[in-house]
Design an enzyme around this catalytic site. Structure first.
Site, mmCIF file in Angstrom:
data_model
loop_
_atom_site.group_PDB
_atom_site.id
_atom_site.type_symbol
_atom_site.label_atom_id
_atom_site.label_comp_id
_atom_site.label_asym_id
_atom_site.label_seq_id
_atom_site.Cartn_x
_atom_site.Cartn_y
_atom_site.Cartn_z
ATOM 1 N N ASP A 16 0.856 -0.870 -0.304
ATOM 2 C CA ASP A 16 -0.374 0.227 -0.092
ATOM 3 C C ASP A 16 0.927 1.116 0.190
ATOM 4 O O ASP A 16 1.970 1.286 -0.583
ATOM 5 C CB ASP A 16 -1.102 -0.513 1.251
ATOM 6 C CG ASP A 16 0.208 0.235 2.234
ATOM 7 O OD1 ASP A 16 0.768 0.577 2.387
ATOM 8 O OD2 ASP A 16 -0.421 -0.438 3.564
ATOM 9 N N GLN A 17 0.596 2.720 -0.145
ATOM 10 C CA GLN A 17 1.412 3.581 0.405
ATOM 11 C C GLN A 17 2.346 3.495 1.282
ATOM 12 O O GLN A 17 2.712 4.216 1.145
ATOM 13 C CB GLN A 17 0.313 3.965 0.221
ATOM 14 C CG GLN A 17 -0.886 5.112 -1.192
ATOM 15 C CD GLN A 17 -1.550 6.580 -0.990
ATOM 16 O OE1 GLN A 17 -1.894 6.156 -0.040
ATOM 17 N NE2 GLN A 17 -2.001 6.693 -2.126
#
Length: 135
Positions: A16-17
């Site tokens: 994810d980020q």
């Protein structure tokens, strides 16, 4: 029962980020472990399907312990829980390079006839290979 171990690096697209492995990707890691466990016993998943046997997952249990991150080298240990019948059950442990446990998991799959879509007992030839390799 014996186990098989595979290792690989976490790809950027699996995170994810925050650079943490997205939780849904662990199911794919388990599949990789399971397919390689079968291959290590001389059983080809592709060949099984070509011969009319499918192995759908009917139960998946994940117990997250720690996060994996982008570029981590992780290992998936796959262990057969018991001799298969209609079902085949695996336990897994995923570790990082420091050997810290990231995840413990369990899957249950069912042998299914591809044509009838009905559960069947583990084919005798596959059962014999598994039993011989687990001695």
């Amino acid at each position: 029962m014996g186990f098989n171990k595979i290792s690989f690096r976490v790809r950027y697209s699996e995170t994810d980020q925050m650079g943490v492995v997205y939780h849904g990707n662990y199911a794919q890691y388990l599949e990789m472990g399971r397919v390689e466990w079968l291959r290590s016993k001389g059983i080809s998943y592709k060949n099984m399907e070509e011969n009319g046997i499918m192995l759908p997952v009917v139960s998946l249990s994940l117990n997250y312990k720690k996060s994996a991150f982008y570029d981590d080298l992780i290992s998936v240990e796959t262990r057969l829980k018991k001799t298969p019948s209609v079902r085949i059950e695996f336990n897994y442990v995923i570790r990082n390079e420091k050997q810290e446990i990231l995840l413990e998991a369990n899957t249950v799959l069912v042998f299914v006839d591809k044509k009838s879509k009905r559960p069947i007992r583990c084919p005798q030839n596959i059962l014999e290979i598994i039993i011989e390799n687990e001695k």
